[in-house]
Design a protein around this motif. Structure first.
Motif, PDB file in Angstrom:
ATOM      1  N   PHE A 131     -15.001   9.664  17.206  1.00 45.16           N
ATOM      2  CA  PHE A 131     -14.709   9.764  15.627  1.00 45.16           C
ATOM      3  C   PHE A 131     -15.959   9.381  14.937  1.00 45.16           C
ATOM      4  O   PHE A 131     -16.159   9.900  13.900  1.00 45.16           O
ATOM      5  N   ILE A 170     -17.567  12.792  15.063  1.00 47.15           N
ATOM      6  CA  ILE A 170     -16.840  13.869  13.999  1.00 47.15           C
ATOM      7  C   ILE A 170     -17.207  13.473  12.664  1.00 47.15           C
ATOM      8  O   ILE A 170     -17.558  14.237  11.493  1.00 47.15           O
ATOM      9  N   VAL A 190     -20.605  14.940  11.707  1.00 45.17           N
ATOM     10  CA  VAL A 190     -20.692  16.344  11.428  1.00 45.17           C
ATOM     11  C   VAL A 190     -20.125  16.603  10.144  1.00 45.17           C
ATOM     12  O   VAL A 190     -20.581  17.220   9.461  1.00 45.17           O
ATOM     13  N   GLY A 235     -11.578  20.193   4.381  1.00 40.71           N
ATOM     14  CA  GLY A 235     -12.303  20.657   5.341  1.00 40.71           C
ATOM     15  C   GLY A 235     -12.227  19.907   6.749  1.00 40.71           C
ATOM     16  O   GLY A 235     -11.108  19.083   6.963  1.00 40.71           O
ATOM     17  N   ILE A 236     -13.398  19.231   7.174  1.00 37.97           N
ATOM     18  CA  ILE A 236     -13.330  18.617   8.441  1.00 37.97           C
ATOM     19  C   ILE A 236     -12.753  16.838   8.025  1.00 37.97           C
ATOM     20  O   ILE A 236     -13.049  16.469   7.005  1.00 37.97           O
ATOM     21  N   ASP A 265      -9.139  16.005   8.693  1.00 40.58           N
ATOM     22  CA  ASP A 265      -7.602  15.973   8.738  1.00 40.58           C
ATOM     23  C   ASP A 265      -7.109  16.471  10.009  1.00 40.58           C
ATOM     24  O   ASP A 265      -7.768  17.088  10.865  1.00 40.58           O
ATOM     25  N   ARG A 325      -4.277  12.716   5.222  1.00 38.27           N
ATOM     26  CA  ARG A 325      -4.359  11.323   5.874  1.00 38.27           C
ATOM     27  C   ARG A 325      -4.501  10.528   4.590  1.00 38.27           C
ATOM     28  O   ARG A 325      -4.529   9.110   4.908  1.00 38.27           O
ATOM     29  N   SER A 354      -1.439  11.761  18.083  1.00 39.92           N
ATOM     30  CA  SER A 354      -1.975  12.186  19.554  1.00 39.92           C
ATOM     31  C   SER A 354      -2.614  11.426  20.236  1.00 39.92           C
ATOM     32  O   SER A 354      -2.548  11.320  21.498  1.00 39.92           O
ATOM     33  N   ASP A 355      -3.480  10.452  19.723  1.00 46.89           N
ATOM     34  CA  ASP A 355      -4.294   9.398  20.578  1.00 46.89           C
ATOM     35  C   ASP A 355      -3.684   8.085  20.392  1.00 46.89           C
ATOM     36  O   ASP A 355      -4.411   7.347  21.087  1.00 46.89           O
TER      37      ASP A 355
HETATM   38  P1  ADP Z   1      -6.667  15.776  15.846  1.00 45.19           P
HETATM   39  O1  ADP Z   1      -6.438  14.591  16.730  1.00 45.19           O
HETATM   40  O2  ADP Z   1      -5.569  15.803  14.816  1.00 45.19           O
HETATM   41  O3  ADP Z   1      -6.529  17.321  16.491  1.00 45.19           O
HETATM   42  P2  ADP Z   1      -9.247  15.305  15.781  1.00 45.19           P
HETATM   43  O4  ADP Z   1      -9.421  13.869  16.044  1.00 45.19           O
HETATM   44  O5  ADP Z   1      -9.282  16.162  17.087  1.00 45.19           O
HETATM   45  O6  ADP Z   1      -7.883  15.568  15.135  1.00 45.19           O
HETATM   46  O7  ADP Z   1     -10.202  15.848  14.707  1.00 45.19           O
HETATM   47  C1  ADP Z   1     -10.346  15.232  13.423  1.00 45.19           C
HETATM   48  C2  ADP Z   1     -11.044  16.294  12.439  1.00 45.19           C
HETATM   49  O8  ADP Z   1     -12.311  16.655  12.946  1.00 45.19           O
HETATM   50  C3  ADP Z   1     -10.210  17.751  12.435  1.00 45.19           C
HETATM   51  O9  ADP Z   1     -10.558  18.099  10.902  1.00 45.19           O
HETATM   52  C4  ADP Z   1     -11.020  18.342  13.278  1.00 45.19           C
HETATM   53  O10 ADP Z   1     -11.089  19.814  12.858  1.00 45.19           O
HETATM   54  C5  ADP Z   1     -12.514  18.017  13.164  1.00 45.19           C
HETATM   55  N1  ADP Z   1     -13.313  18.184  14.185  1.00 45.19           N
HETATM   56  C6  ADP Z   1     -13.290  17.708  15.461  1.00 45.19           C
HETATM   57  N2  ADP Z   1     -14.237  18.052  16.325  1.00 45.19           N
HETATM   58  C7  ADP Z   1     -15.011  18.751  15.561  1.00 45.19           C
HETATM   59  C8  ADP Z   1     -16.344  19.582  15.957  1.00 45.19           C
HETATM   60  N3  ADP Z   1     -16.995  19.425  16.932  1.00 45.19           N
HETATM   61  N4  ADP Z   1     -16.741  20.200  14.783  1.00 45.19           N
HETATM   62  C9  ADP Z   1     -16.426  20.095  13.362  1.00 45.19           C
HETATM   63  N5  ADP Z   1     -15.235  19.383  13.113  1.00 45.19           N
HETATM   64  C10 ADP Z   1     -14.524  19.069  14.153  1.00 45.19           C
END
Ligand code: ADP
Ligand code: MG
Length: 330
Positions: free
Chosen positions: A9, A12, A15, A28-29, A31, A149, A219-220
């Motif tokens: 996390f 992420i 990023v 965007g990224i 949620d 969220r 999910s986690d």
């Molecule tokens: P979930 O468990 O709901 O699938 P994640 O924890 O996998 O959510 O991802 C959280 C957020 O980060 C989401 O918006 C997802 O699209 C984004 N995300 C995850 N990995 C990447 C990545 N490698 N590059 C860009 N965005 C990402």
């Protein structure tokens, strides 16, 4: 920095911070799904990876179940926004040793759920790979304003759909090659692990009725995903352990683990959401219509209190693990 320190996390978040929000990107990224404008309206986008040896083991998963689960976990992210799953892109990396029948079995699993859910498979990509690698992207409609969220407020109630910990406990039985696997209770837990249910109708109803102020799918692990709501909404949370919804199968087989798997197990694919206190009776009534239990498990508190779980006597429970992070050592 080593990813084992930064964590999934943390990575992420980095990023996210370095990515500009483009035109037409409502969300965007960060949620469960992105929410973007199209010329004719708006849609939701989500992607998920399933990797052999990380997410699944072919020793105890059929390819049919894997296909079903691939679609279900993506649908769950769309459900968590209050959307309707619609179009699937599916990319596979497949070892050359596989039989074509194995792949057909996987697609049978996908189709069985796609057909019931109105999802169309519209494309993807294929490559050879050292082990099975599945990448799915699901597009959803957003008929109602998506629930993020980030909208929970201090004083809101915290709810969860279904029961918690069944999938994680099922996986534990599989890993331990438990002799109990043929029992009815164990079979139930395994089916929750292999065939999770995305709560699409519940998510859409909560969005349509504007009942959920913040929502995520689990999910986690409950605590990990609640922490995402806490961070995004800048709140804390208090949960009452005795209110956690546990199935009869979970109660009969959890043993010494108690509520451990329910709190941090992961792969429940239930919805976790926050709602105003004054909407309690409306939410209670929803259960009947939706035919899924909805349980009030806690309250949102100011951020400075962090996240706590209280036992029956009102004592804080200490938890070592919150849930799954791909990079952090446990
Ligand atoms: P979930 O468990 O709901 O699938 P994640 O924890 O996998 O959510 O991802 C959280 C957020 O980060 C989401 O918006 C997802 O699209 C984004 N995300 C995850 N990995 C990447 C990545 N490698 N590059 C860009 N965005 C990402
Ligand atoms: Mg999610």
């Amino acid at each position: 920095m080593k990813l084992s320190r930064l964590g999934e996390f943390g990575l992420i978040e980095r990023v996210r911070r370095t990515t500009a929000q483009g035109r037409g990107v409502n969300l965007g990224i960060g949620d469960d799904a992105a929410w973007v404008q199209t010329r004719s309206g708006s849609c939701l986008l989500t992607a998920d990876l399933l990797i052999e040896g990380v997410h699944f083991d072919l020793k105890w998963t059929s390819l049919y179940a894997l296909g079903h689960k691939t679609l279900a976990v993506n649908m769950s992210d769309i459900a968590a926004m209050g959307g309707t799953p619609a179009y699937l892109l599916l990319s596979l990396g497949i070892p050359a040793t596989f039989e074509s029948e194995d792949v057909e079995e996987f697609y049978r699993g996908i189709r069985s759920l796609a057909l019931k859910s109105g999802v169309s498979l519209v494309g993807g990509d294929t490559s050879v790979a050292k082990s099975l690698f599945i990448s799915a992207c699901l597009v959803g409609d957003a008929p109602y304003r998506p629930i993020t969220r980030g909208g929970a407020q201090v004083g809101d109630d915290i709810y969860v759909t279904g029961t918690l910990g069944d999938s994680a406990l099922g996986l534990r039985l599989l890993k331990r090659k438990s002799p109990k696997l043929t029992q009815r209770a164990a079979k139930f837990l395994l089916s929750r692990h292999h065939f999770p249910t995305a709560r699409v109708q519940a998510g859409a109803t909560l969005a349509r009725e504007k009942l959920a102020r913040a929502m995520i799918d689990i999910s986690d692990g409950l605590l990990q995903d609640l922490d995402h709501i806490c961070k995004a909404s800048r709140i804390g949370a208090v949960l009452a352990e005795e209110t956690l919804p546990l199935s009869a199968a979970y109660r009969s087989l959890a043993g010494h683990d108690g509520t451990g798997h329910a709190l941090a197990g992961g792969e429940d694919y239930e919805l976790l959401f926050c709602a105003r206190r004054r909407d309690r009776s409306r939410i209670e009534k929803l259960q009947g219509h939706l035919n899924v239990p909805i349980t009030r498990i806690g309250t949102c508190v100011p951020a400075r209190y962090g996240m706590t779980v209280l036992d029956r006597k009102g004592q804080r429970i200490s938890f070592r693990a919150r849930g799954h992070d791909h990079f952090k050592q446990r």
